[in-house]
Design a protein around this motif. Sequence first.
Motif, PDB file in Angstrom:
ATOM      1  N   ASP A  92      18.501  -0.784   8.754  1.00 43.54           N
ATOM      2  CA  ASP A  92      17.230  -1.477   8.509  1.00 43.54           C
ATOM      3  C   ASP A  92      16.807  -1.250   7.068  1.00 43.54           C
ATOM      4  O   ASP A  92      17.345  -0.377   6.376  1.00 43.54           O
ATOM      5  CB  ASP A  92      16.157  -0.961   9.466  1.00 43.54           C
ATOM      6  N   ASN A  93      15.840  -2.043   6.634  1.00 38.30           N
ATOM      7  CA  ASN A  93      15.211  -1.812   5.338  1.00 38.30           C
ATOM      8  C   ASN A  93      14.080  -0.810   5.500  1.00 38.30           C
ATOM      9  O   ASN A  93      13.626  -0.555   6.620  1.00 38.30           O
ATOM     10  CB  ASN A  93      14.657  -3.113   4.766  1.00 38.30           C
ATOM     11  N   ASP A  94      13.621  -0.244   4.391  1.00 32.26           N
ATOM     12  CA  ASP A  94      12.447   0.621   4.431  1.00 32.26           C
ATOM     13  C   ASP A  94      11.234  -0.299   4.411  1.00 32.26           C
ATOM     14  O   ASP A  94      10.708  -0.644   3.354  1.00 32.26           O
ATOM     15  CB  ASP A  94      12.440   1.579   3.237  1.00 32.26           C
ATOM     16  N   ASN A  95      10.799  -0.704   5.591  1.00 38.12           N
ATOM     17  CA  ASN A  95       9.742  -1.699   5.704  1.00 38.12           C
ATOM     18  C   ASN A  95       8.395  -1.200   5.208  1.00 38.12           C
ATOM     19  O   ASN A  95       7.593  -1.983   4.683  1.00 38.12           O
ATOM     20  CB  ASN A  95       9.622  -2.161   7.159  1.00 38.12           C
ATOM     21  N   VAL A  96       8.143   0.085   5.351  1.00 43.01           N
ATOM     22  CA  VAL A  96       6.871   0.655   4.880  1.00 43.01           C
ATOM     23  C   VAL A  96       6.818   0.627   3.355  1.00 43.01           C
ATOM     24  O   VAL A  96       5.835   0.163   2.762  1.00 43.01           O
ATOM     25  CB  VAL A  96       6.690   2.089   5.409  1.00 43.01           C
ATOM     26  N   LYS A  97       7.877   1.102   2.712  1.00 43.31           N
ATOM     27  CA  LYS A  97       7.909   1.074   1.247  1.00 43.31           C
ATOM     28  C   LYS A  97       7.845  -0.353   0.734  1.00 43.31           C
ATOM     29  O   LYS A  97       7.247  -0.626  -0.314  1.00 43.31           O
ATOM     30  CB  LYS A  97       9.166   1.763   0.730  1.00 43.31           C
ATOM     31  N   ALA A  98       8.438  -1.283   1.470  1.00 44.08           N
ATOM     32  CA  ALA A  98       8.459  -2.682   1.055  1.00 44.08           C
ATOM     33  C   ALA A  98       7.053  -3.266   0.999  1.00 44.08           C
ATOM     34  O   ALA A  98       6.660  -3.877  -0.009  1.00 44.08           O
ATOM     35  CB  ALA A  98       9.335  -3.497   1.993  1.00 44.08           C
ATOM     36  N   ILE A  99       6.268  -3.083   2.056  1.00 45.02           N
ATOM     37  CA  ILE A  99       4.921  -3.666   2.064  1.00 45.02           C
ATOM     38  C   ILE A  99       4.014  -2.955   1.065  1.00 45.02           C
ATOM     39  O   ILE A  99       3.176  -3.581   0.410  1.00 45.02           O
ATOM     40  CB  ILE A  99       4.306  -3.638   3.488  1.00 45.02           C
ATOM     41  N   LEU A 100       4.192  -1.649   0.894  1.00 46.59           N
ATOM     42  CA  LEU A 100       3.377  -0.934  -0.090  1.00 46.59           C
ATOM     43  C   LEU A 100       3.708  -1.385  -1.513  1.00 46.59           C
ATOM     44  O   LEU A 100       2.820  -1.462  -2.371  1.00 46.59           O
ATOM     45  CB  LEU A 100       3.580   0.579   0.048  1.00 46.59           C
ATOM     46  N   LEU A 101       4.957  -1.710  -1.766  1.00 47.65           N
ATOM     47  CA  LEU A 101       5.365  -2.235  -3.062  1.00 47.65           C
ATOM     48  C   LEU A 101       4.666  -3.562  -3.339  1.00 47.65           C
ATOM     49  O   LEU A 101       4.174  -3.812  -4.444  1.00 47.65           O
ATOM     50  CB  LEU A 101       6.890  -2.425  -3.081  1.00 47.65           C
ATOM     51  N   VAL A 102       4.594  -4.409  -2.321  1.00 45.19           N
ATOM     52  CA  VAL A 102       3.928  -5.711  -2.454  1.00 45.19           C
ATOM     53  C   VAL A 102       2.432  -5.531  -2.661  1.00 45.19           C
ATOM     54  O   VAL A 102       1.826  -6.166  -3.544  1.00 45.19           O
ATOM     55  CB  VAL A 102       4.188  -6.574  -1.209  1.00 45.19           C
ATOM     56  N   LEU A 103       1.807  -4.686  -1.849  1.00 44.28           N
ATOM     57  CA  LEU A 103       0.357  -4.487  -1.943  1.00 44.28           C
ATOM     58  C   LEU A 103      -0.041  -3.920  -3.303  1.00 44.28           C
ATOM     59  O   LEU A 103      -1.064  -4.312  -3.884  1.00 44.28           O
ATOM     60  CB  LEU A 103      -0.104  -3.562  -0.816  1.00 44.28           C
ATOM     61  N   GLU A 104       0.760  -3.003  -3.813  1.00 45.11           N
ATOM     62  CA  GLU A 104       0.491  -2.441  -5.145  1.00 45.11           C
ATOM     63  C   GLU A 104       0.594  -3.526  -6.213  1.00 45.11           C
ATOM     64  O   GLU A 104      -0.251  -3.622  -7.104  1.00 45.11           O
ATOM     65  CB  GLU A 104       1.485  -1.323  -5.443  1.00 45.11           C
ATOM     66  N   HIS A 105       1.619  -4.377  -6.091  1.00 39.57           N
ATOM     67  CA  HIS A 105       1.796  -5.465  -7.060  1.00 39.57           C
ATOM     68  C   HIS A 105       0.614  -6.430  -7.025  1.00 39.57           C
ATOM     69  O   HIS A 105       0.077  -6.813  -8.081  1.00 39.57           O
ATOM     70  CB  HIS A 105       3.086  -6.216  -6.749  1.00 39.57           C
ATOM     71  N   LEU A 106       0.178  -6.828  -5.830  1.00 39.16           N
ATOM     72  CA  LEU A 106      -0.922  -7.774  -5.712  1.00 39.16           C
ATOM     73  C   LEU A 106      -2.225  -7.178  -6.240  1.00 39.16           C
ATOM     74  O   LEU A 106      -3.009  -7.866  -6.907  1.00 39.16           O
ATOM     75  CB  LEU A 106      -1.081  -8.200  -4.250  1.00 39.16           C
ATOM     76  N   THR A 107      -2.439  -5.895  -5.955  1.00 39.55           N
ATOM     77  CA  THR A 107      -3.649  -5.221  -6.453  1.00 39.55           C
ATOM     78  C   THR A 107      -3.647  -5.156  -7.977  1.00 39.55           C
ATOM     79  O   THR A 107      -4.673  -5.408  -8.623  1.00 39.55           O
ATOM     80  CB  THR A 107      -3.737  -3.801  -5.861  1.00 39.55           C
TER      81      THR A 107
END
Length: 336
Positions: free
Chosen positions: A162-177
């Motif tokens: 699997d992918n690291d789904n938690v790190k993935a969404i946090l990466l996106v949220l940080e970028h959007l912020t």
Amino acid sequence: MVKRTTIRDVAAAAGVSVTTVSHTLNGKGRIDAETAKRVREFANKLGYKASAAARSLQSSRTGHIAIQHSRSSAHQVSLIELEYFIQIVAGASNVAAARGYHLSMLLTANNHESDWAGTDGVILIDPISGDPLIKELKNKNIVVVTTGRDTNQEAEDGLWVDNDNVKAILLVLEHLTENGAKQIALLTTPGDYSYSLETLQAYKEWCVQRGQIPMDRQLEGGINETIAYHATLDLFSGSMKPDAIHCVTDRYAMGAMMAVESLGLKVPNDCLITAGTDSDAARLVVPPLTALDLHPNEVGVNAATLLIDEIEGLKHKNHHIVPVDLNLRGSSSIRK
């Protein structure tokens, strides 16, 4: 006359016993992965090829493995979604060929008993929680590796990639912020899937930490632009409106973009949009979608390696995490 390479030649070159070579090539015992790799490398270098028929008789294996989407999934593979699936298959096929296995693709939603005849193992893509197909295959003594985890099991149970789904969404949220978003919404699939469950949980925890009210929608009925289009209109119908939307698939993201534009708004000026999967379509849409690269080819490589190692009795870890990257494009560009 050229002397035929024997198993003793391979053993001498690899610095191991004939028994170790035999067990490695025939899938017997539990051979250390590094030793097995060295044996196979010398066998290939010396041109040694064991008889396929003899190997099958000795190991009770057929040399056939299969790959398919979970037939329990509402998100069966369509022509539009084949890109991600084919990249997984391509990675798995390369490993299968190198290890002397034949890989078959099963694309039907309702398999028959004959589909599993003579199959040593199956790579199952996107199992749902408590997927009945996993139990069915195991009851037939067929090894199963899933891409995406059965969330009904503990993380240490089963064989999965699997992918690291938690790190993935946090990466996106940080970028959007960082790009000015104050109210980020999430469009995801139902929580039957590991990626949707872990993404949703991490998103809600992030919202609590940031003091943001969660704006999430779990979309039923499959993955398509129409469902995401109407869900996005719903997000904008209340008094609190998002200024960024993360969608777990590129198709959801394209539906969200159409909905935003139908409201007379612009992407990214009025609403940033990101996708949880990348594709040619995501790169070609206007503006191009910022998307997570889940490295599906690498997922396929690791899934096939894990599957064949288990079939051959080699030592291995029960799961593998594939890292993700965020490909930045115009749909989430920095606001001036």
